[in-house]
Design a protein around this motif. Structure first.
Motif, short mmCIF file in Angstrom:
data_model
loop_
_atom_site.label_atom_id
_atom_site.label_comp_id
_atom_site.label_asym_id
_atom_site.label_seq_id
_atom_site.Cartn_x
_atom_site.Cartn_y
_atom_site.Cartn_z
N CYS A 1 0.64 -1.28 0.54
CA CYS A 1 -0.13 0.36 0.16
C CYS A 1 0.61 1.45 0.01
CB CYS A 1 -0.96 0.09 1.25
SG CYS A 1 -2.16 -1.42 1.01
N ASP A 2 2.21 0.73 0.35
CA ASP A 2 3.10 2.15 0.23
C ASP A 2 3.57 2.53 -1.36
OD1 ASP A 2 4.62 4.11 1.26
OD2 ASP A 2 6.21 2.58 0.65
N ASN A 3 3.19 1.81 -2.18
CA ASN A 3 2.52 1.81 -4.26
C ASN A 3 4.72 1.20 -4.38
OD1 ASN A 3 1.37 4.09 -2.59
ND2 ASN A 3 2.51 6.11 -3.40
N SER A 4 4.99 0.33 -3.58
CA SER A 4 6.38 -0.02 -4.26
C SER A 4 5.91 -1.79 -4.33
CB SER A 4 7.42 -0.18 -3.00
OG SER A 4 7.65 1.45 -2.53
N ILE A 5 6.99 -2.50 -5.09
CA ILE A 5 6.78 -3.19 -5.43
C ILE A 5 8.13 -3.97 -5.43
CG2 ILE A 5 6.04 -5.42 -7.93
CD1 ILE A 5 5.03 -3.06 -8.99
N TYR A 6 8.69 -4.76 -4.36
CA TYR A 6 9.77 -5.28 -4.66
C TYR A 6 9.74 -6.97 -4.97
CZ TYR A 6 10.63 -2.35 -0.47
OH TYR A 6 10.51 -1.17 -0.18
N LEU A 7 10.79 -7.21 -5.71
CA LEU A 7 11.75 -8.62 -6.83
C LEU A 7 12.89 -9.77 -5.45
CD1 LEU A 7 11.53 -9.95 -8.51
CD2 LEU A 7 13.65 -8.70 -9.23
N TRP A 8 11.54 -10.37 -4.79
CA TRP A 8 12.35 -12.01 -4.10
C TRP A 8 13.03 -12.86 -5.58
CZ3 TRP A 8 10.53 -12.67 0.70
CH2 TRP A 8 9.25 -12.06 0.89
N GLU A 9 14.28 -13.55 -4.90
CA GLU A 9 14.88 -14.36 -6.79
C GLU A 9 15.48 -15.11 -5.37
OE1 GLU A 9 14.85 -13.77 -9.79
OE2 GLU A 9 15.03 -12.30 -10.62
N PRO A 10 15.75 -16.42 -5.84
CA PRO A 10 15.78 -17.41 -5.18
C PRO A 10 17.09 -17.67 -5.30
CG PRO A 10 14.64 -18.05 -7.21
CD PRO A 10 14.51 -16.75 -7.68
N THR A 11 17.34 -18.49 -4.42
CA THR A 11 18.98 -18.98 -4.73
C THR A 11 19.34 -20.09 -4.17
OG1 THR A 11 19.21 -18.89 -2.01
CG2 THR A 11 19.29 -16.67 -3.17
N SER A 12 20.54 -20.63 -4.49
CA SER A 12 21.42 -21.90 -4.14
C SER A 12 21.33 -22.74 -3.35
CB SER A 12 22.47 -22.28 -5.45
OG SER A 12 23.43 -21.37 -4.68
N ALA A 13 20.79 -21.77 -2.13
CA ALA A 13 20.91 -22.57 -0.68
C ALA A 13 18.96 -22.67 -0.08
CB ALA A 13 21.83 -20.54 0.02
#
Length: 503
Positions: A256-268
């Motif tokens: 709701c703060d107008n923001s989009i966050y990207l989550w990238e998977p790791t090998s761990a």
């Protein structure tokens, strides 16, 4: 008076009629009519238009459904997801079994949980979309017999009723939205009203359900405690979240703060969350959808009335943005079978369908749909991406989703307590209307203001919040509302099911 809800569709899908008995006092039984009674005029019931008098009620005609069941897991659930399972990619025979995850909206924050549950022995029957016409003189007796048969079928279904097995994992805060990873269904992401997005591994609970006997209904479920795989704190709460269909583990969350966050998977086996958000909307981000064909492309919608298209390779600003509705855009759905089509639902009740190719974006973002789909979809003006717009619903759209089995069909839920199913390939054909009336001896005319693309209307739930098609059971839709869940399979969309010879 007898009310009839009549769904428009051409003979490619075969028309379906759902009858609702309208009367005072107790429910009207199908076999209680007298052949000497005068014929009661029929009228099409329009939700939101026609009003019931005091003491009157609408009763569902079960012949409109191949299957219809209701259940709840305790507290209401604002969001849920249907899990991909190993029981078969295309399942058409009853009874069915379905696995779910859902997030509760409990009275106290500490009372919330993620529900992992299995509903088995989901019964139903194939019904004739076009009712058979009696050829003898005992028409009323035939109707009574049909009613008795339906009643016996319903009694048998109740006796064999669905079985619910439920496990719960404690969760701090109400769950605004929950989504299962398509490639690994035991991994889910949950958006909480505390501002946290948490990723959970629920494999132990799904394994336990798979090994559980399906007979009987489980009693009060124990609440298990476990730690999430990862927790990320947004600046504000939110609702938007989506897993990539093409890159396992890739996730986006919007707040709701107008923001989009990207989550990238790791090998761990964990995730790196980029602390620098994607920005471009001027109000709350309400929904997110990854492209079904391009791994770096996603769409977002917002309270600012806009839809934005993003390419995560090109920086933190949208590649394109356009005004989609005159009010908040609550939900979007990217068509997985015709990837140029994007559907959206607004706070003002409107539904819009856009052909993204007409936005003249980067050519690589889109694929050409099959030639046989062009006639059904491409009828907008040159340069105008809006190819369909509907104003049927008068209250906010709460969920929208394209069918995973037919590219021109989608389902919509609204705060007006209606779940509607649409087929964009349909057009009004007066000759076919007349042919159908003659075939079924139907004497009811459909209201002229109902869109021909409106295929089915489902009612009976209060405060509808979300719906999903079952990707492995063609024709099945599940919905959640303040009073619980519904599993439904309308009889007039059974033509989308593969024939037995094709399996």
């Amino acid at each position: 008076m007898e009310w009839t809800t009549l769904q428009h569709l051409d003979l490619r899908h075969v028309r379906s009629n759902a009858t609702w008995q309208h009367g005072k006092g107790s429910k009207k039984e199908g076999g209680s009519s007298s052949s000497l009674a005068p014929q009661i005029p029929a009228k099409v019931w329009q939700p939101g238009v026609d009003k019931l008098e005091e003491g009157e009620e609408l009763q569902c005609d079960p012949s409109a459904y191949n299957s219809l069941h209701a259940f709840h897991i305790g507290w209401p659930c604002l969001s849920f997801d249907i899990l991909h399972d190993s029981l078969g990619l295309v399942r058409t025979e009853f009874p069915h079994t379905v696995y779910f995850m859902a997030g509760t909206q409990a009275e106290k924050s500490s009372w919330n949980s993620i529900g992992i549950f299995k509903v088995s022995n989901i019964s139903g029957k194939r019904r004739e979309p076009v009712p058979k016409v009696e050829t003898d003189d005992s028409g009323m007796d035939g109707e009574d017999s049909d009613s008795d048969d339906d009643s016996e079928d319903e009694d048998e279904d109740v006796a064999q009723g669905p079985s619910l097995q439920l496990r719960k994992v404690a969760h701090q805060g109400c769950i605004n939205r929950i989504r299962s990873m398509p490639q690994n269904p035991h991994i889910c992401a949950a958006w909480a009203d505390t501002g946290n997005v948490q990723v959970w591994d629920l494999s132990s609970h799904l394994n336990a359900l798979a090994e559980t006997e399906t007979e009987g209904v489980q009693g009060v479920a124990a609440v298990f405690t476990q730690d999430p795989l990862l927790k990320f704190k947004h600046k504000d709460e939110g609702y938007a979240i989506d897993w990539s269909l093409l890159v396992p583990g890739r996730l986006v969350s919007g707040d709701c703060d107008n923001s989009i966050y990207l989550w990238e998977p790791t090998s761990a086996g964990t995730w790196n969350v980029d602390n620098a958000p994607f920005t471009g909307h001027t109000a709350s981000v309400e929904d997110l959808q990854w492209s079904p064909t391009e791994p770096h492309v996603l769409a977002s919608c917002s309270v600012d009335g806009n839809i934005a298209i993003w390419d995560i390779r090109l920086g933190k600003s949208p590649a394109a943005s356009f005004k989609a509705h005159n009010a908040d855009v609550n939900v979007i759905s990217w068509n997985r079978l015709a990837s140029c089509m994007l559907a959206s639902g607004s706070d003002d009740g409107t539904i819009s369908i856009r052909d993204l190719r007409l936005l003249k974006l980067i050519d690589l973002l889109f694929v050409v749909i099959k030639a046989d789909m062009k006639r059904a979809f491409i009828y907008g003006q040159e340069g105008d991406s809006l190819v369909a717009h509907f104003e049927y619903h008068k209250h906010p759209i709460t969920s929208i989703e394209w069918s995973p089995h037919e590219a021109s069909s989608l389902a919509v839920s609204s705060a007006d307590n209606q779940l509607t199913i649409w087929d964009l390939s349909l057009e009004k054909d007066e000759e076919e209307e007349a042919e159908f009336k003659a075939k079924t001896k139907e004497q009811v005319n459909a209201p002229e203001d109902l869109p021909p693309q409106l295929l089915f209307i489902h009612q009976g739930q209060k405060d509808l919040k979300e719906l999903h098609w079952h990707a492995q059971i063609p024709g099945m839709i599940v919905s959640t509302a303040a009073d619980g869940f519904n599993i439904l399979m309308p009889s007039n969309i059974q033509s989308t099911l593969p024939s037995h010879g094709a399996l």
